[in-house]
Design an enzyme around this catalytic site. Structure first.
Site, PDB file in Angstrom:
ATOM      1  N   CYS A   1       6.437   7.104   8.282  1.00  0.00           N
ATOM      2  CA  CYS A   1       6.076   6.017   9.197  1.00  0.00           C
ATOM      3  C   CYS A   1       7.355   5.332   9.668  1.00  0.00           C
ATOM      4  O   CYS A   1       8.216   4.981   8.856  1.00  0.00           O
ATOM      5  CB  CYS A   1       5.162   5.037   8.481  1.00  0.00           C
ATOM      6  SG  CYS A   1       4.778   3.554   9.450  1.00  0.00           S
TER       7      CYS A   1
ATOM      8  N   CYS B   1       7.193   1.282   7.962  1.00  0.00           N
ATOM      9  CA  CYS B   1       7.387   1.055   6.519  1.00  0.00           C
ATOM     10  C   CYS B   1       7.988   2.250   5.794  1.00  0.00           C
ATOM     11  O   CYS B   1       8.353   2.137   4.632  1.00  0.00           O
ATOM     12  CB  CYS B   1       6.069   0.662   5.869  1.00  0.00           C
ATOM     13  SG  CYS B   1       4.877   2.010   5.713  1.00  0.00           S
TER      14      CYS B   1
ATOM     15  N   CYS C   1      -1.131   4.206   9.353  1.00  0.00           N
ATOM     16  CA  CYS C   1      -0.424   4.251   8.077  1.00  0.00           C
ATOM     17  C   CYS C   1      -1.210   3.386   7.086  1.00  0.00           C
ATOM     18  O   CYS C   1      -1.565   2.250   7.391  1.00  0.00           O
ATOM     19  CB  CYS C   1       0.994   3.712   8.253  1.00  0.00           C
ATOM     20  SG  CYS C   1       1.901   3.491   6.712  1.00  0.00           S
TER      21      CYS C   1
ATOM     22  N   CYS D   1       1.308   0.015   6.051  1.00  0.00           N
ATOM     23  CA  CYS D   1       1.613  -1.092   6.976  1.00  0.00           C
ATOM     24  C   CYS D   1       0.567  -1.258   8.075  1.00  0.00           C
ATOM     25  O   CYS D   1       0.601  -2.240   8.805  1.00  0.00           O
ATOM     26  CB  CYS D   1       2.993  -0.909   7.598  1.00  0.00           C
ATOM     27  SG  CYS D   1       3.113   0.460   8.775  1.00  0.00           S
TER      28      CYS D   1
ATOM     29  N   CYS E   1      -2.908  14.301  15.959  1.00  0.00           N
ATOM     30  CA  CYS E   1      -2.030  14.147  17.117  1.00  0.00           C
ATOM     31  C   CYS E   1      -1.303  12.807  16.998  1.00  0.00           C
ATOM     32  O   CYS E   1      -1.935  11.754  17.057  1.00  0.00           O
ATOM     33  CB  CYS E   1      -2.883  14.211  18.381  1.00  0.00           C
ATOM     34  SG  CYS E   1      -1.955  14.264  19.905  1.00  0.00           S
TER      35      CYS E   1
END
Length: 174
Positions: free
Chosen positions: A83, A86, A131, A134, A154
């Site tokens: 990510c 984070c 995510c 976060c 995607c």
């Protein structure tokens, strides 16, 4: 107010009252020792200045980057996609494939590291994923991927960073 926000709000007004509420597994507040992801509960605004303005728009305003604009779409090395906010690992490169759509695509995420929910921003339902740590918007999952799972995760390239094998994963951001 732009056309996208009008459609988003209209879709939500029409459809959301008809749906059962969605629960997120990561909201259970499990301890880090359990191996499960613990949400940060950090206000989205606090990510400004930590990530680029374009990444912020994708991650926390749920914008979409232009197709074929991300260098990660062509990334072929072995490694981990984390990510961009984070830095939680989200995808292993062994699950990346060329979908031809112009966005980095994967057959599956790292188990427990993403959460899904229904998205009606384009009026018809899609499955959006974020995510688990976060809450940063990553992309959408579709049922048109390769076998055996048949899934195409995607992802917006701006929402990810790539860490090649042999290089240490970055420390998680809080």
């Amino acid at each position: 107010m732009n056309r996208r926000s009008v459609l988003r709000n209209l879709g939500a007004l029409v459809v959301l009252p008809l749906l059962p509420s969605c629960s997120n597994a990561a909201d259970s507040g499990t301890a880090p020792a359990s191996g499960k992801v613990v949400p940060l509960n950090k206000p989205h605004e606090e990510w400004r200045g930590v990530v680029s303005d374009a990444a912020y728009d994708v991650l926390f305003e749920e914008d979409t980057e232009r197709a074929f604009s991300s260098p990660l779409n062509d990334e072929k090395r072995e490694g981990t996609f984390v990510c961009a906010a984070c830095r939680l690992p989200l995808f292993d490169s062994t699950n990346k494939f060329d979908s031809g759509t112009g966005w980095p695509s994967f057959t599956q995420p790292i188990a427990g590291h993403v959460e899904t929910r229904r998205d009606f921003k384009l009026v018809w339902p899609r499955t959006e994923y974020h995510c688990a740590r976060c809450g940063g918007h990553q992309g959408h999952v579709f049922n048109d991927g390769p076998r055996p799972r048949g899934e195409r995760w995607c992802n917006n390239g701006l929402a990810l960073e790539f860490v090649p094998n042999g290089q240490a994963l970055p420390a998680l951001r809080s």
